[in-house]
Design a protein around this motif. Sequence first.
Motif, short mmCIF file in Angstrom:
data_model
loop_
_atom_site.label_atom_id
_atom_site.label_comp_id
_atom_site.label_asym_id
_atom_site.label_seq_id
_atom_site.Cartn_x
_atom_site.Cartn_y
_atom_site.Cartn_z
N ASN A 168 3.59 -4.61 -13.02
CA ASN A 168 3.78 -5.67 -14.00
C ASN A 168 2.69 -6.74 -13.92
O ASN A 168 2.33 -7.35 -14.93
CB ASN A 168 5.15 -6.34 -13.79
N SER A 169 2.15 -6.96 -12.73
CA SER A 169 1.13 -8.00 -12.56
C SER A 169 -0.15 -7.69 -13.34
O SER A 169 -0.97 -8.59 -13.57
CB SER A 169 0.80 -8.17 -11.07
N GLU A 214 8.33 -1.24 -18.51
CA GLU A 214 9.02 -2.54 -18.54
C GLU A 214 9.71 -2.75 -19.89
O GLU A 214 9.11 -2.55 -20.94
CB GLU A 214 8.01 -3.66 -18.28
N GLU A 227 7.23 2.33 -6.84
CA GLU A 227 7.90 1.22 -6.16
C GLU A 227 8.22 1.55 -4.71
O GLU A 227 8.20 0.66 -3.84
CB GLU A 227 9.17 0.85 -6.92
N ASP A 232 7.39 -5.87 -7.77
CA ASP A 232 7.86 -6.73 -8.87
C ASP A 232 8.02 -5.97 -10.17
O ASP A 232 8.17 -6.57 -11.24
CB ASP A 232 6.89 -7.89 -9.07
N SER A 292 -3.13 -5.35 -5.89
CA SER A 292 -2.86 -5.84 -7.25
C SER A 292 -4.12 -6.17 -8.02
O SER A 292 -4.16 -6.03 -9.25
CB SER A 292 -1.96 -7.07 -7.18
#
Length: 203
Positions: free
Chosen positions: A80-81, A94, A111, A120, A151
């Motif tokens: 998501n980042s 998402e 995950e 996240d 990330s």
Amino acid sequence: MQSKLGFILLVAIGTLLTGVTVASAQLPSGERQLGQTIVEPGYDDRTGDLIYIMTPIGAPLPSHANGQSVSSLSIVVYPNSAAGSVGTMNCAHEGGDNCPDHGPGIAGLAESVVPSVYGDGVWGHDHIMDGPGGRDFNVAWHVVVVLFTNSAAAKTHITTEDQLEAALDAGDALTVDTDITFHCNLVSGATYSRANPLPSVSP
């Protein structure tokens, strides 16, 4: 000349008012059904161009290559980042997974294997494979999942084999081999457009 200038000005004003530009055109995303087949988007690993693949519904999984050569299909997963940097995915996760037959499983794998990056949530994933005319283009495809190790690296949208190899060589990504081999054929974007979007499932 004045009429031509007026036309250009009119188009420019219309673009400003509607907020629609070529650059912001929506990329294709999600699985679609056409008859007894599933069609979904991917990227040609040599050029980064969009391609579309079609898989028969109910085909054996894993499929049997029967002596055929098997090529690699990389599934690159984004957290998501990275959403603001990478944009629309071949398969969104998402807010509702639009590749219901494999998206939730891929997200769960990400995950669990690299929670520091995907803890996240998962934004989605892309399919990267050799396109038509490529030396590794076959009908049988073996799935390899690509996960980012940090990330910052995940904010680079990878659409070619060269980019993918660079990320792996730098340690910015790792691969998870799977036992999944399946048959698919390349089809046109028009075929994808004619097909019906599958309902999203809860991530």
